[in-house]
Design a protein around this motif. Structure first.
Motif, PDB file in Angstrom:
ATOM      1  N   GLY A   1       0.812  -1.208   0.000  1.00  0.00           N
ATOM      2  CA  GLY A   1       0.000   0.000   0.000  1.00  0.00           C
ATOM      3  C   GLY A   1       0.845   1.257   0.000  1.00  0.00           C
ATOM      4  O   GLY A   1       0.537   2.232  -0.697  1.00  0.00           O
ATOM      5  N   ALA A   2       1.923   1.240   0.789  1.00  0.00           N
ATOM      6  CA  ALA A   2       2.813   2.407   0.853  1.00  0.00           C
ATOM      7  C   ALA A   2       3.471   2.674  -0.499  1.00  0.00           C
ATOM      8  O   ALA A   2       3.706   3.825  -0.869  1.00  0.00           O
ATOM      9  CB  ALA A   2       3.876   2.188   1.923  1.00  0.00           C
ATOM     10  N   LEU A   3       3.772   1.614  -1.237  1.00  0.00           N
ATOM     11  CA  LEU A   3       4.399   1.750  -2.558  1.00  0.00           C
ATOM     12  C   LEU A   3       3.384   2.008  -3.663  1.00  0.00           C
ATOM     13  O   LEU A   3       3.750   2.449  -4.755  1.00  0.00           O
ATOM     14  CB  LEU A   3       5.194   0.483  -2.884  1.00  0.00           C
ATOM     15  CG  LEU A   3       6.425   0.205  -2.014  1.00  0.00           C
ATOM     16  CD1 LEU A   3       6.896  -1.228  -2.190  1.00  0.00           C
ATOM     17  CD2 LEU A   3       7.547   1.182  -2.342  1.00  0.00           C
ATOM     18  N   GLY A   4       2.110   1.676  -3.397  1.00  0.00           N
ATOM     19  CA  GLY A   4       1.086   1.822  -4.427  1.00  0.00           C
ATOM     20  C   GLY A   4       1.190   0.785  -5.522  1.00  0.00           C
ATOM     21  O   GLY A   4       0.796   1.036  -6.663  1.00  0.00           O
ATOM     22  N   PHE A   5       1.724  -0.408  -5.173  1.00  0.00           N
ATOM     23  CA  PHE A   5       1.906  -1.474  -6.167  1.00  0.00           C
ATOM     24  C   PHE A   5       0.591  -2.256  -6.308  1.00  0.00           C
ATOM     25  O   PHE A   5       0.338  -3.215  -5.570  1.00  0.00           O
ATOM     26  CB  PHE A   5       3.036  -2.414  -5.745  1.00  0.00           C
ATOM     27  CG  PHE A   5       4.410  -1.832  -5.917  1.00  0.00           C
ATOM     28  CD1 PHE A   5       4.595  -0.585  -6.489  1.00  0.00           C
ATOM     29  CD2 PHE A   5       5.537  -2.538  -5.518  1.00  0.00           C
ATOM     30  CE1 PHE A   5       5.865  -0.045  -6.642  1.00  0.00           C
ATOM     31  CE2 PHE A   5       6.818  -2.007  -5.668  1.00  0.00           C
ATOM     32  CZ  PHE A   5       6.976  -0.756  -6.232  1.00  0.00           C
ATOM     33  N   HIS A   6      -0.204  -1.837  -7.252  1.00  0.00           N
ATOM     34  CA  HIS A   6      -1.525  -2.429  -7.432  1.00  0.00           C
ATOM     35  C   HIS A   6      -1.445  -3.907  -7.835  1.00  0.00           C
ATOM     36  O   HIS A   6      -2.139  -4.773  -7.285  1.00  0.00           O
ATOM     37  CB  HIS A   6      -2.285  -1.614  -8.485  1.00  0.00           C
ATOM     38  CG  HIS A   6      -3.672  -2.119  -8.762  1.00  0.00           C
ATOM     39  ND1 HIS A   6      -4.297  -1.979  -9.983  1.00  0.00           N
ATOM     40  CD2 HIS A   6      -4.551  -2.784  -7.979  1.00  0.00           C
ATOM     41  CE1 HIS A   6      -5.494  -2.533  -9.927  1.00  0.00           C
ATOM     42  NE2 HIS A   6      -5.670  -3.008  -8.731  1.00  0.00           N
ATOM     43  N   ARG A   7      -0.583  -4.219  -8.805  1.00  0.00           N
ATOM     44  CA  ARG A   7      -0.474  -5.610  -9.295  1.00  0.00           C
ATOM     45  C   ARG A   7       0.053  -6.547  -8.213  1.00  0.00           C
ATOM     46  O   ARG A   7      -0.434  -7.673  -8.058  1.00  0.00           O
ATOM     47  CB  ARG A   7       0.433  -5.653 -10.527  1.00  0.00           C
ATOM     48  CG  ARG A   7      -0.183  -4.994 -11.752  1.00  0.00           C
ATOM     49  CD  ARG A   7       0.710  -5.178 -12.976  1.00  0.00           C
ATOM     50  NE  ARG A   7       0.129  -4.583 -14.165  1.00  0.00           N
ATOM     51  CZ  ARG A   7       0.710  -4.601 -15.366  1.00  0.00           C
ATOM     52  NH1 ARG A   7       1.896  -5.192 -15.509  1.00  0.00           N
ATOM     53  NH2 ARG A   7       0.120  -4.045 -16.402  1.00  0.00           N
TER      54      ARG A   7
END
Length: 908
Positions: A192-198
């Protein structure tokens, strides 16, 4: 608790008392190491348990001295080799915050097991010694799941989410360890902190595969992860599958809907909550405040308190921040009183928020009193006070507070340094800014992004762009603000090509960057390039325009009178829901009025529900430009009735309207009332309007008296207004006086010279007329070339006098000849004018409009100079013979030609 036969039961009231006073002298020491007998074995177990319980008690209370006494007891009892007790002691020291003691214990363990390693790794990472923690992790002979989880938590705690994810990937490859719920919770937080959706989707699949999906804690982590990745729809799906979502899940959904879909959806979820905690209320208050609904946010604070939910420090600081943003001092004071009543004392966090609120509301005395009353002050408190003084223009006071802070001593962080450096921009004090640059070097903050950005801006505003660029080039890390600052710097010095180079070199741009580039083009007269940049913004689609973008665009459309392009921009604003924004609506009013559409401008004005001062000024100015003086006064009176106090610009507009309409008495009244009623001292613009009004009305002597009574030096515009009237009324003496002052001002405006030459020529004094024109040549002053333009089918066509470059020039000239014959038939005598005037730019533009636009459509012409008398007469007659509406905007005002008459009533 096991009772030893040789101890009184009361001795066990405190394990710590037993161990400190009984154990060192107890015969148990010899029994503990006996090789035979159940009693010795039981005694060893008992004392180990007693020591373990005492260590737990020490860890809970955080008593380092107690832990050290226990450590001494352990050594004196001969139990220092017990790995179980050493691990407990290690955990106790870490719980007490004594990392050095914990390290000594760990180093004394002969054969540390996985528990020993896990505890010391966790302790090291908590205290920021992550590299040492990783080195110890690599030494672990056999790792368990806790080892991996501890390292992951350490990375995440030290703001290294990417390393957390990498560690998770390595753990999955370890055949001896299986991820548990804590593993996934930590991995999902990092994702979530990185915003890595995949990656989030993959983690979700992994969770389902291991059948952890039904767990409410895992569900909460999934929701939180998807919300932070911006995938609120997926978070909603997980939420709907939970049988009984807890408060964490509800709070995450409120945050997700608020950030992705706006406040209404967030409120909808909030109202559905079966129960709420303080986090729920604080989240909702924050969402409302960040979406421009500050009053609702404050109302929610009242509702929260009324329903019995206790306000915490986050609530107060958020509410005070809202008060600061809307400059609501009354509400801020109410919160201050509430804090005093409900809190035992005002700590540094409350105090800093209060100082910031009072400072931003401009109440520096209250800010100073609150600051002085604080028992403890931190950098935030000092920064808030310094920023308050700097914001109010009191740079000397701000620097005095800053120097006091340095003498405390208090560590200087990047934010206080950025604040004081920015304060230098207010006074354009390059010397002070350079000193602060040196201080930044000394404290090691010069490479900080906020400090470097402030330095770039400071040097640029002080005119030292070279140093600004050096600072920029030396930055190890740059953000969007860094690049935008350089774009703005080169824009301010007029180097648009260099500004565009920086713009094109940026990898990521935000809306502020786009606005800076758009503003640079518009500010320097490159409206066409500005509109092309806007099209580029639309095509890329990565950034949404904001109200500032549209305000700039409407300004561009107004300058070139591109009404069709303006209508497309309005449609885009509607699509994004920004049409109701007051600032956007104000821009539309100006755009429509500058394009000659005064009716449409009034419709937009009437549609604004919450009109601000700019709205009223825009409408007053619009009527003034169109020569509708009575309507100008009507809007001003409505403005006063609505309790809006006029400002400097309001009176410039209303006096201009009176001037364009010949309303002498009204002009005198408002010129007097601006000082008498509203305490506004007249400036050059107000005097220029009065001189123009009186001069045009033939009151030349009175206009001269106004000039002579001015408390400030008259400008070229004022003498030019008098000179223009002298030509109309043939007053050669006053004209010479006006020109004398214009020459003293060394004006480069060719209009003054041309007017004087014409005055001499009209008076039959050809020698003086020739002398003035010779003087123009000697001074290198050339008459500004006149040009006119018209928009046809989304293309702007520009014409100059005697223009032959237009591809349809033959058709235009034939149409112009036809029109001249038609107006001669109704009384126009072309023989009294110069032949070349038949090809003036506005006539060519009118002819092109008549052959290119449908009969029902009004023709809008823009001209860069004042329209001449002959062209004014010709266009009046063309409107009569063609029954077309012709609207011409010259350098001074609008002319609406209908059925042979002009809205200016030949008074321009």
């Amino acid at each position: 608790m096991i009772k030893l036969p040789w101890c009184h039961p009361k001795a066990f009231a405190s394990p710590l008392i037993l161990l400190l006073h009984v154990l060192p002298h107890s015969p148990l020491r010899s029994r503990a190491y006996g090789s035979a007998g159940a009693l010795g074995e039981k005694a060893y177990m008992a004392i180990t348990q007693e020591l373990s319980d005492a260590m737990a008690a020490c860890g809970a209370t955080g008593s380092v001295s107690g832990a050290r006494r226990l450590h001494a007891c352990l050594v004196s009892a001969g139990l220092e080799a017990s790995r179980f007790l050493q691990n407990n002691l290690l955990n106790t020291y870490l719980g007490c915050g004594s990392l050095d003691d914990a390290r000594q214990v760990f180093d004394g363990i002969s054969f540390p097991n996985v528990f020993s390693y896990n505890m010391i790794i966790n302790g090291l990472s908590k205290f920021g010694f992550l590299r040492e923690a990783v080195e110890l992790f690599d030494e672990i002979p056999v790792r368990d799941s806790t080892s991996w989880n501890t390292l992951m938590a350490g990375y995440f705690r030290n703001r290294q989410p990417l390393e957390t994810v990498k560690t998770f990937a390595l753990m999955v490859q370890d055949p001896n360890c299986k991820p548990n719920m804590f593993t996934f919770a930590c991995a999902m937080k990092s994702c979530g902190a990185l915003g890595f959706h995949r990656l989030g989707l993959q983690l979700h699949g992994f969770v389902e595969k291991l059948d952890f999906g039904r767990d409410s804690q895992v569900g909460a982590s999934l929701i939180d992860m998807y919300v932070k990745c911006g995938a609120v729809n997926l978070a909603s799906q997980v939420f709907d599958l939970l049988e009984s979502p807890d408060l964490c899940c509800w709070n995450s959904m409120i945050l997700g809907y608020g950030s992705s879909y706006g406040t209404e959806r967030a409120i909808e979820v909030f109202n559905k909550m079966p129960d709420r905690d303080v986090i729920s209320w604080n989240t909702m208050i924050s969402i409302l405040s960040h979406n421009g609904r500050e009053q609702e946010a404050l109302s929610m604070v009242i509702e929260m308190s009324a329903l019995g939910c206790e306000l915490n420090s986050t609530t107060y600081t958020c509410a005070l921040s809202v008060c600061a943003s809307i400059l609501d001092l009354r509400w801020g004071r109410h919160l201050h009183a509430h804090i005093i009543r409900s809190q035992k004392s005002i700590d540094v966090f409350f105090g800093s928020a209060l100082v910031d609120m009072y400072a931003k509301c401009g109440h520096l005395q209250s800010a100073q009193r609150t600051f002085d009353a604080l028992c403890d002050r931190n950098t935030v408190s000092w920064t808030a006070l310094v920023a308050g003084y700097a914001r109010s223009g009191l740079v000397e006071e701000a620097m005095k507070i800053f120097n006091q802070m340095r003498s405390v001593p208090m560590s200087l962080d990047q934010f206080i340094l950025a604040t004081v450096i920015s304060a230098c921009c207010t006074k354009m004090d390059l010397c002070l800014g350079t000193q602060l640059h040196s201080i930044s070097f000394r404290v090691g903050s010069c490479s900080s992004v906020p400090v470097s950005n402030a330095l770039v801006t400071m040097y640029a505003k002080c005119g030292n762009v070279e140093t600004a660029e050096c600072v920029f080039q030396s930055m190890p890390v740059r953000d969007v603000i860094s690049w935008t600052s350089m774009i703005t710097a080169y824009s301010q010095m007029g180097n648009i090509s260099k500004a565009r180079e920086y713009f094109d070199a940026m990898e990521d741009r935000n809306v502020v960057t786009w606005n800076a580039m758009l503003g640079a083009y518009i500010q320097h007269g490159s409206e066409e390039e500005g509109l092309k940049t806007y099209i580029m913004l639309q095509r890329e689609g990565a950034v949404k325009p904001d109200w500032v973008t549209f305000a700039i665009l409407f300004c561009a459309c107004a300058e070139v009178a591109a009404v069709r392009c303006g209508n497309q921009v309005i449609a885009h604003a509607f699509k994004l829901g920004l049409n109701s924004d007051t600032s956007v609506a104000n821009g539309i009013i100006t755009m429509y009025s500058r394009c000659g559409k005064i009716v449409e401008a009034r419709e937009v004005f009437d549609s604004i529900l919450d009109k601000d001062l700019v709205s009223w000024n825009a409408m007053i100015t619009a009527y003034a430009q169109h020569g509708q003086g009575k309507e100008t006064i009507e809007i001003l009176q409505r403005m006063l009735c609505n309790g809006i106090k006029p400002d400097y610009i309001s009176y410039v507009a209303v006096l201009s309207g009176c001037s364009h309409s010949g309303l002498v008495e009204e002009g005198r009244f408002y010129f007097d009332s601006m000082t008498r009623c509203h305490n506004i001292n007249p400036g050059l613009e107000h005097f220029a309007c009065m001189v123009d009004l009186l001069s045009r009305s033939g009151l030349l002597e009175e206009a001269k008296k106004v000039i002579d009574s001015m408390p400030i030096k008259p400008s070229a515009e004022i003498w030019g207004a008098l000179l223009g009237a002298c030509k109309i009324y043939g007053n050669k003496e006053l004209a010479e006086c006006a020109v004398k002052h214009l020459f003293e001002l060394d004006t480069k405006d060719s209009g003054s010279y041309v007017l004087l030459a014409k005055i001499y020529a009209d008076a039959g004094n050809s020698d003086d007329s020739a002398r003035v024109r010779k003087l123009m040549r000697e001074r290198g002053i050339r008459k500004n070339p006149g040009c006119s333009w018209i928009e046809v089918k989304n293309t702007v066509h520009v014409f100059t006098a005697d223009d032959s470059s237009h591809p349809q020039i033959d058709i235009i000239l034939r149409k112009l000849d036809e029109l001249m014959k038609m107006i001669e038939a109704v009384g126009y005598d072309q023989s009294t004018t110069f032949l070349s005037r038949g090809h003036h730019s506005e006539k060519l533009a009118v002819a092109y409009g008549l052959v290119s636009l449908p009969e029902w459509m009004p023709i809008h012409i823009m001209k860069n100079l004042r329209i001449c008398c002959d062209c004014h007469t010709v266009i009046k007659l063309i409107s009569l013979v063609t029954t077309r509406e012709l609207i011409v905007r010259d350098a001074n005002r609008f002319h609406h030609f209908r059925e042979g008459s002009c809205s200016c009533q030949d008074y321009w």
